[in-house]
Design a protein around this motif. Sequence first.
Motif, mmCIF file in Angstrom:
data_model
loop_
_atom_site.group_PDB
_atom_site.id
_atom_site.type_symbol
_atom_site.label_atom_id
_atom_site.label_comp_id
_atom_site.label_asym_id
_atom_site.label_seq_id
_atom_site.Cartn_x
_atom_site.Cartn_y
_atom_site.Cartn_z
ATOM 1 N N UNK A 114 43.699 44.892 13.291
ATOM 2 C CA UNK A 114 43.205 43.647 13.860
ATOM 3 C C UNK A 114 42.100 43.933 14.875
ATOM 4 N N UNK A 115 42.245 44.984 15.663
ATOM 5 C CA UNK A 115 41.224 45.340 16.651
ATOM 6 C C UNK A 115 39.916 45.712 15.964
ATOM 7 N N UNK A 116 39.989 46.429 14.854
ATOM 8 C CA UNK A 116 38.779 46.800 14.110
ATOM 9 C C UNK A 116 38.114 45.549 13.547
ATOM 10 N N UNK A 117 38.912 44.653 12.983
ATOM 11 C CA UNK A 117 38.353 43.414 12.421
ATOM 12 C C UNK A 117 37.676 42.577 13.500
ATOM 13 N N UNK A 118 38.338 42.458 14.645
ATOM 14 C CA UNK A 118 37.765 41.663 15.735
ATOM 15 C C UNK A 118 36.487 42.313 16.255
ATOM 16 N N UNK A 119 36.477 43.644 16.350
ATOM 17 C CA UNK A 119 35.279 44.343 16.820
ATOM 18 C C UNK A 119 34.109 44.130 15.869
ATOM 19 N N UNK A 120 34.366 44.233 14.574
ATOM 20 C CA UNK A 120 33.307 44.017 13.582
ATOM 21 C C UNK A 120 32.798 42.575 13.667
ATOM 22 N N UNK A 121 33.725 41.628 13.809
ATOM 23 C CA UNK A 121 33.320 40.230 13.912
ATOM 24 C C UNK A 121 32.475 39.992 15.165
ATOM 25 N N UNK A 123 30.578 42.182 16.709
ATOM 26 C CA UNK A 123 29.271 42.798 16.495
ATOM 27 C C UNK A 123 28.407 41.896 15.618
ATOM 28 N N UNK A 124 28.992 41.329 14.568
ATOM 29 C CA UNK A 124 28.235 40.417 13.704
ATOM 30 C C UNK A 124 27.761 39.182 14.467
ATOM 31 N N UNK A 125 28.624 38.649 15.315
ATOM 32 C CA UNK A 125 28.231 37.483 16.106
ATOM 33 C C UNK A 125 27.106 37.859 17.075
ATOM 34 N N UNK A 126 27.223 39.013 17.694
ATOM 35 C CA UNK A 126 26.192 39.470 18.623
ATOM 36 C C UNK A 126 24.856 39.662 17.912
ATOM 37 N N UNK A 127 24.857 40.328 16.757
ATOM 38 C CA UNK A 127 23.624 40.558 16.001
ATOM 39 C C UNK A 127 23.034 39.234 15.536
ATOM 40 N N UNK A 128 23.893 38.335 15.063
ATOM 41 C CA UNK A 128 23.405 37.025 14.625
ATOM 42 C C UNK A 128 22.805 36.231 15.766
#
Length: 147
Positions: A114-121, A123-128
């Motif tokens: 769950x921590x990996x999924x949240x971290x990836x999400x 990062x995607x929000x930040x890049x977007x």
Amino acid sequence: MAVQTLYEVHTLKGGSWAVDSTYPDRDGAIEVAKSLHGEKHFQAVKVVKDTYDPATGQGKEIVVFDTASKVGRDKPAPAADEAPSAAAPAAPLSPAPAARVRQKGKNTKSDYAMAVKVSVLLVLILVGGLGAIFLLHNAGGIFQKLF
């Protein structure tokens, strides 16, 4: 009139109990109590069965789920030939200590996932978000060149 039964979810915060919500069914109240306890916003959570008989004006409260109670956690399980007494209070619905240890190990893996999924999400929000800011910043220059 019939006996009225409600299940109240109580939360402990700052040393005082407060009624969070009430439910007509036991299972729904316990599920809400478990989810509130899982959120770690409260020190403890319990479900109280509140029975009221309007004919006699008598009320009765029984704790049916309690995360703060240590009753039954330190005692060994009764032997199979021993029958529980009818006057004994209901045991809390927490798993046995051995089951909690196994469950904790199992949850640890899912917690990392769950921590990996949240971290990836994130990062995607930040890049977007940064991409949107970049486009908005440069959009003025692009429109000036077009018109």
